[in-house]
Design an enzyme around this catalytic site. Structure first.
Site, mmCIF file in Angstrom:
data_model
loop_
_atom_site.group_PDB
_atom_site.id
_atom_site.type_symbol
_atom_site.label_atom_id
_atom_site.label_comp_id
_atom_site.label_asym_id
_atom_site.label_seq_id
_atom_site.Cartn_x
_atom_site.Cartn_y
_atom_site.Cartn_z
ATOM 1 N N ASP A 222 0.821 -1.207 0.000
ATOM 2 C CA ASP A 222 0.000 0.000 0.000
ATOM 3 C C ASP A 222 0.858 1.262 0.000
ATOM 4 O OD1 ASP A 222 -2.252 -1.550 0.005
ATOM 5 O OD2 ASP A 222 -2.694 -1.286 2.147
ATOM 6 N N GLU A 248 -2.776 -2.569 -9.119
ATOM 7 C CA GLU A 248 -1.549 -1.837 -9.424
ATOM 8 C C GLU A 248 -1.586 -1.202 -10.805
ATOM 9 O OE1 GLU A 248 -0.752 -6.198 -10.539
ATOM 10 O OE2 GLU A 248 -1.927 -5.050 -9.082
#
Length: 328
Positions: A222, A248
């Site tokens: 994260d 992503e």
């Protein structure tokens, strides 16, 4: 009434005026009672004032009717104030103002029936009316200010919620939902500008991102996503836009740049994101490269076809060894 602050001034007013502590519903009933009691009290006082009642022919009943109507209207305003749930200071000014006006109106009504040789009723009428109007005017001014502040707060809250709804919480970039709402409008504008370069869509993916989560945990993953989002935000110009499309995968919209400048910009973005390093609690530096696919908007494109060409270029960059820019 819920906004009352327990300061010394407020406590003094509450001691002097116990009605302030009553609930709005009780204030409403009190106001309704006053509407009927005031005319009744006028009639009782007038009839019991020995030798002070003029002949019936001397009473201006049109004036009496107008004053009774005004008295009812004042009490209706008091009921409205009780319903409104205003801020404390605004409530006090309006209640005092209209209350004093009601007192002046009652004195005016009494004056129609009673010989007031001393002039007491005239004195009350002439002083209470301007005082009540002044207090009511101040209360209305405060009411307009409170309303303006409320509207500003509503607009600010609305903008804040809209901003939260349109942005990804982790990266701060615009989210996927807003991407699909915004892009058709961008395409319509671009098709209407024949002399400007077509906008470019960059589809970007962090290489081998899953291994970061598997090896170092989702917290580190994260942090990496957040840093990439920050890098994209710093890269975008005023007319550009960065999106997190999921996981992503990111998107960047570049406008007003020809193909050579878009390629240079994509390479700068790749190098900027490659330089990001995240330090774990164990002191290990974690970084990943990115692959970028670029496609330019064609006049025959739909949003789906435009995205598919950028996705294909991104997939080609992955197949060719990652950490590179491929133009569709």
């Amino acid at each position: 009434m819920d906004t009352v602050k327990q300061c010394g001034f407020v406590s003094f007013l509450e001691r002097m005026c116990p009605l302030i502590k009553l609930e709005s519903s009780r204030l409403i009933w009190i106001s309704i009672c006053i509407i009927f009691l005031c005319p009744a009290a006028v009639a009782v006082v007038a009839l019991s004032y020995e030798g002070a009642i003029p002949k019936i022919t001397e009473v201006e009943f049109l004036d009496v009717a107008g004053e009774l109507l005004l008295l009812v209207l004042v009490q209706f305003w008091i009921i409205t104030i009780a319903y409104a749930g205003l801020q404390f200071r605004t409530y006090i000014y309006l209640m005092c103002g209209f209350g004093i006006i009601a007192m002046a109106n009652t004195a005016d009504l009494l004056d129609e029936f009673i010989f007031d040789h001393i002039g007491t009723l005239k004195f009350i009428e002439n002083t209470a009316y301007p005082l009540g109007m002044m207090l009511a005017t101040v209360g209305l001014f405060k009411l307009s200010r409170d309303y303006r502040e409320l509207i500003q707060k509503v607009h600010k809250d609305r903008d804040n919620w809209r901003n939260k709804a349109n942005h990804d919480q982790l990266t701060g970039l615009l989210n996927r939902r807003y991407f699909f709402e915004m892009m058709p409008e961008i395409m319509d504008v671009a098709w209407g500008r024949e002399n400007e370069p077509a906008p470019a869509l960059l589809m970007l993916d962090i290489d081998l991102f899953k291994s970061v989560n598997d090896k170092f945990g989702h917290d580190v993953g994260d942090l990496l996503l957040g840093s990439v989002g920050e890098g994209i935000s710093q890269f975008c110009r005023h007319d550009d836009a960065g999106f997190r499309l999921g996981g992503e995968e990111f998107g960047v919209l570049l406008t007003g740049a020809d193909e050579e400048r878009v390629l240079e910009a994509a390479q700068r973005l790749r190098q900027r994101l490659n330089s990001i390093h995240i330090r774990t609690e164990q002191g290990i530096l974690v970084s990943r490269t990115v692959s970028i696919g670029v496609s330019y908007l064609n006049t025959s494109d739909s949003l789906d076809s435009w995205m598919k060409r950028a996705d294909s270029a991104l997939y080609q960059a992955k197949e060719q060894g990652r950490n590179q820019v491929v133009i569709a």
